[in-house]
Motif scaffolding. Structure first.
Motif, mmCIF file in Angstrom:
data_model
loop_
_atom_site.group_PDB
_atom_site.id
_atom_site.type_symbol
_atom_site.label_atom_id
_atom_site.label_comp_id
_atom_site.label_asym_id
_atom_site.label_seq_id
_atom_site.Cartn_x
_atom_site.Cartn_y
_atom_site.Cartn_z
ATOM 1 N N GLU A 1 7.517 -30.701 -16.422
ATOM 2 C CA GLU A 1 6.811 -31.750 -16.971
ATOM 3 C C GLU A 1 5.841 -32.878 -16.454
ATOM 4 O OE1 GLU A 1 8.934 -34.934 -20.253
ATOM 5 O OE2 GLU A 1 9.492 -32.917 -19.419
ATOM 6 N N GLY A 2 5.746 -32.636 -15.135
ATOM 7 C CA GLY A 2 4.597 -32.984 -14.805
ATOM 8 C C GLY A 2 3.322 -32.484 -14.326
ATOM 9 N N SER A 3 3.260 -31.584 -15.462
ATOM 10 C CA SER A 3 2.118 -31.082 -15.615
ATOM 11 C C SER A 3 1.757 -30.786 -17.263
ATOM 12 C CB SER A 3 1.886 -29.506 -14.986
ATOM 13 O OG SER A 3 2.707 -28.250 -15.479
ATOM 14 N N ARG A 4 2.525 -31.791 -18.132
ATOM 15 C CA ARG A 4 2.453 -31.593 -19.524
ATOM 16 C C ARG A 4 0.860 -32.187 -19.656
ATOM 17 N NH1 ARG A 4 7.128 -34.329 -22.589
ATOM 18 N NH2 ARG A 4 5.530 -34.310 -24.212
ATOM 19 N N PRO A 5 0.278 -31.720 -20.646
ATOM 20 C CA PRO A 5 -1.435 -31.896 -21.061
ATOM 21 C C PRO A 5 -1.418 -33.193 -20.868
ATOM 22 C CG PRO A 5 -0.900 -30.293 -21.645
ATOM 23 C CD PRO A 5 0.373 -30.430 -21.597
ATOM 24 N N ARG A 6 -0.173 -33.751 -21.912
ATOM 25 C CA ARG A 6 -0.289 -35.328 -23.255
ATOM 26 C C ARG A 6 0.982 -35.750 -22.236
ATOM 27 N NH1 ARG A 6 -4.130 -35.917 -26.697
ATOM 28 N NH2 ARG A 6 -5.418 -34.189 -27.276
ATOM 29 N N ASP B 1 -3.592 -36.370 2.176
ATOM 30 C CA ASP B 1 -3.097 -35.270 3.030
ATOM 31 C C ASP B 1 -1.650 -35.140 1.652
ATOM 32 O OD1 ASP B 1 -1.357 -33.662 3.839
ATOM 33 O OD2 ASP B 1 -0.610 -35.588 5.474
ATOM 34 N N VAL B 2 -2.662 -33.531 0.660
ATOM 35 C CA VAL B 2 -1.371 -33.551 -0.503
ATOM 36 C C VAL B 2 -0.188 -32.454 -0.263
ATOM 37 C CG1 VAL B 2 -1.382 -32.424 -2.127
ATOM 38 C CG2 VAL B 2 -4.052 -33.537 -1.296
ATOM 39 N N PRO B 3 -0.369 -32.273 0.651
ATOM 40 C CA PRO B 3 0.832 -31.385 1.152
ATOM 41 C C PRO B 3 2.182 -32.216 1.506
ATOM 42 C CG PRO B 3 -0.960 -30.006 1.779
ATOM 43 C CD PRO B 3 -1.121 -31.763 0.883
ATOM 44 N N ARG B 4 1.991 -33.265 2.420
ATOM 45 C CA ARG B 4 2.724 -33.817 2.704
ATOM 46 C C ARG B 4 3.295 -34.561 1.491
ATOM 47 N NH1 ARG B 4 6.771 -35.754 3.627
ATOM 48 N NH2 ARG B 4 7.681 -37.137 5.308
ATOM 49 N N ALA B 5 2.450 -35.412 0.320
ATOM 50 C CA ALA B 5 2.256 -35.948 -0.792
ATOM 51 C C ALA B 5 3.127 -34.976 -1.615
ATOM 52 C CB ALA B 5 0.877 -35.965 -1.559
ATOM 53 N N LEU B 6 3.208 -33.668 -1.473
ATOM 54 C CA LEU B 6 4.285 -33.250 -2.096
ATOM 55 C C LEU B 6 5.625 -32.931 -2.171
ATOM 56 C CD1 LEU B 6 1.603 -30.803 -3.553
ATOM 57 C CD2 LEU B 6 2.634 -32.590 -5.057
ATOM 58 N N GLN B 7 5.141 -32.717 -0.775
ATOM 59 C CA GLN B 7 6.904 -33.014 0.244
ATOM 60 C C GLN B 7 8.288 -34.298 0.011
ATOM 61 O OE1 GLN B 7 6.769 -32.295 4.130
ATOM 62 N NE2 GLN B 7 8.762 -32.925 4.540
ATOM 63 N N GLU C 1 6.959 -37.414 -12.270
ATOM 64 C CA GLU C 1 6.403 -36.944 -13.049
ATOM 65 C C GLU C 1 5.162 -37.071 -13.245
ATOM 66 O OE1 GLU C 1 8.535 -38.591 -17.158
ATOM 67 O OE2 GLU C 1 9.482 -37.487 -15.788
ATOM 68 N N PHE C 2 4.790 -38.931 -12.885
ATOM 69 C CA PHE C 2 4.098 -39.523 -13.233
ATOM 70 C C PHE C 2 3.086 -39.590 -12.470
ATOM 71 C CE2 PHE C 2 6.441 -42.462 -16.179
ATOM 72 C CZ PHE C 2 6.243 -41.571 -16.714
ATOM 73 N N ALA C 3 3.884 -39.687 -11.037
ATOM 74 C CA ALA C 3 3.283 -39.668 -9.208
ATOM 75 C C ALA C 3 2.349 -38.666 -8.772
ATOM 76 C CB ALA C 3 4.393 -40.218 -8.536
ATOM 77 N N ILE C 4 2.938 -37.489 -9.641
ATOM 78 C CA ILE C 4 2.045 -35.570 -9.409
ATOM 79 C C ILE C 4 0.595 -35.897 -10.493
ATOM 80 C CG2 ILE C 4 2.876 -34.215 -11.248
ATOM 81 C CD1 ILE C 4 3.671 -32.354 -8.663
ATOM 82 N N ARG C 5 1.051 -36.400 -11.062
ATOM 83 C CA ARG C 5 -0.347 -35.780 -11.697
ATOM 84 C C ARG C 5 -1.573 -35.629 -10.950
ATOM 85 N NH1 ARG C 5 1.458 -34.959 -17.235
ATOM 86 N NH2 ARG C 5 0.296 -35.166 -18.186
ATOM 87 N N PRO C 6 -1.956 -37.364 -10.502
ATOM 88 C CA PRO C 6 -3.428 -37.321 -10.355
ATOM 89 C C PRO C 6 -3.250 -36.187 -8.862
ATOM 90 C CG PRO C 6 -1.849 -39.580 -9.915
ATOM 91 C CD PRO C 6 -0.727 -38.320 -10.434
ATOM 92 N N PHE C 7 -2.753 -35.913 -8.796
ATOM 93 C CA PHE C 7 -2.448 -34.561 -7.332
ATOM 94 C C PHE C 7 -3.147 -33.317 -7.843
ATOM 95 C CE2 PHE C 7 0.979 -37.021 -4.951
ATOM 96 C CZ PHE C 7 -0.333 -38.159 -4.279
ATOM 97 N N ILE C 8 -2.691 -33.216 -9.463
ATOM 98 C CA ILE C 8 -3.073 -31.927 -10.055
ATOM 99 C C ILE C 8 -4.630 -32.040 -10.337
ATOM 100 C CG2 ILE C 8 -2.959 -30.804 -13.017
ATOM 101 C CD1 ILE C 8 -0.028 -31.658 -12.541
ATOM 102 N N VAL C 9 -5.246 -33.519 -11.290
ATOM 103 C CA VAL C 9 -6.004 -33.462 -10.940
ATOM 104 C C VAL C 9 -7.410 -33.867 -10.067
ATOM 105 C CG1 VAL C 9 -8.533 -35.363 -11.622
ATOM 106 C CG2 VAL C 9 -6.290 -35.471 -12.960
#
Length: 378
Positions: A153-158, A100-106, A118-126
């Motif tokens: 910050e959450g979408s920084r490649p590295r 449930d990605v939308p609920r997680a992003l909320q 910034e760390f928690a959102i990165r698995p969802f970007i993948v």
């Protein structure tokens, strides 16, 4: 344990004793990240199995949002969960929110206003890039600076200490519209993240960032110029011709440069003093970026340069100027020193203009053990 108290306040049936026992078992023997992971596992065991309901409990337990750019409160966790206590909360959302990605992003939208996601959102970007990037685009105009910063910050490649977003390392195009929307953000806190993001991109796609600076520098405000300079720092230090030219620093130095070391033998832990004398022979002012590189001896006897920031200046026609610095040769966890003949060179607008060598002597000094590190906001 305040965390258990706030969770029980938000959910009367929450097993506070059970959570506390799981969370603190052997906690003092763990490094910081391992502690956060253990507490996240305790949350997985004790929060409701239904993800939406579990997120509701966590959100109800949160402290009020941090106002403006403020990081923290005077009495952390007094009025609810905030600060470092939310690292395991973000990890819980990352572990359980895949279906449930939308609920997680909320939930992360709420978390980042009291700490960072910034760390928690990165698995969802993948996992769900289309969903996440559509959400991030909306968040570029969010009232909270903390949310807007998360976009960059959450979408920084590295991102340091975060999982590498390999798809964005290979092609940063999805994040460029986000950065364009944020580079003139009213918050310096947000703009600095944009600069760090662009600097990340420069490591793999220097021409993209050179083009960015070339297009966005003309007519830029003082705030944007500061952002662009910070975004350019790695390429400028590396003497990248395109980036130097973008800042009007592409011309070779006209004049004489003399380097003098204050010592030819140094011990680890001391400073190496040096001076550089620049004498211009040009008929016009010269804009100069003066950096220096220390060529450290490696274990196999070879040498590898590390560039350090020096000076940015304008040298008048016929002017002679002396620049001085004391370079610390101190023990750090990120570098291992070896005895032997080291070197130092000076670089003007990316070109080596002077070179000298010195002997480094090392006594029996063991480098400090790396401490447990946790995510922070650079």
């Amino acid at each position: 344990m305040r965390m258990a108290q706030h969770l029980q306040r938000a959910h009367r049936r929450f097993d506070a004793p059970g959570f506390t026992a799981l969370a603190i078992a052997g906690l003092e023997d763990l490094e910081m990240k391992a502690r956060a992971m253990q507490i996240a596992s305790a949350l997985e065991t004790t929060l409701p199995a239904d993800f939406d309901r579990a997120c509701g409990v966590l959100e109800a337990a949160l402290a009020p949002p941090w106002p403006g750019d403020r990081l923290g409160s005077d009495d952390p966790c007094r009025d609810g969960l905030e600060g470092w206590a939310l690292w395991p909360v973000g990890e819980f959302v990352a572990r359980r929110g895949g279906h449930d990605v939308p609920r997680a992003l909320q939930a992360l939208h709420a978390v980042t206003q009291r700490f960072s996601a910034e760390f928690a959102i990165r698995p969802f970007i993948v996992q769900a890039p289309d969903t996440v990037f559509a959400t991030l685009q909306r968040w570029t105009s969010d009232p909270s600076a903390h949310v807007r910063r998360l976009v960059s910050e959450g979408s920084r490649p590295r991102l340091p200490w975060g999982i590498r977003l390999q798809a964005l390392v290979e092609d940063p195009a999805p994040t460029l519209p986000l950065l364009a929307a944020l580079q003139d953000d009213p918050s310096e806190y947000v703009r600095r993240s944009v600069a760090n993001h662009l600097n990340d991109i420069a490591k793999d796609h220097p021409d993209v960032v050179v083009d960015w600076v070339t297009r966005h520098r003309p007519g830029a405000s003082a705030a944007r110029l500061a952002l662009l300079r910070h975004a350019s720092r790695s390429l400028v230090k590396a003497g990248h011709p395109g980036m130097l030219a973008a800042w009007g620093l592409g011309h070779a130095f006209k004049g004489r440069a003399a380097l003098r070391l204050g010592a030819t033998h140094c011990r680890l832990g001391e400073h190496l003093p040096f001076s550089l004398t620049l004498a211009s022979t040009a008929k016009r002012p010269q804009a100069l970026v003066v950096d220096y590189a220390v060529h450290h001896v490696k274990a196999d006897g070879s040498r590898r340069p590390k560039v350090f920031k020096g000076w940015t200046l304008t040298l008048a026609p016929g002017e002679t100027r002396v620049l001085e610095r004391r370079h610390p040769l101190k023990v750090v966890t990120t570098r291992r020193y070896h005895r032997g003949r080291h070197a130092l060179d000076l670089r003007l607008n990316g070109q080596v203009v002077a070179h000298a060598e010195f002997e480094l002597e090392i006594e029996c000094i063991d480098p400090p053990s790396p401490a447990g590190r946790a995510g922070s906001r650079p």
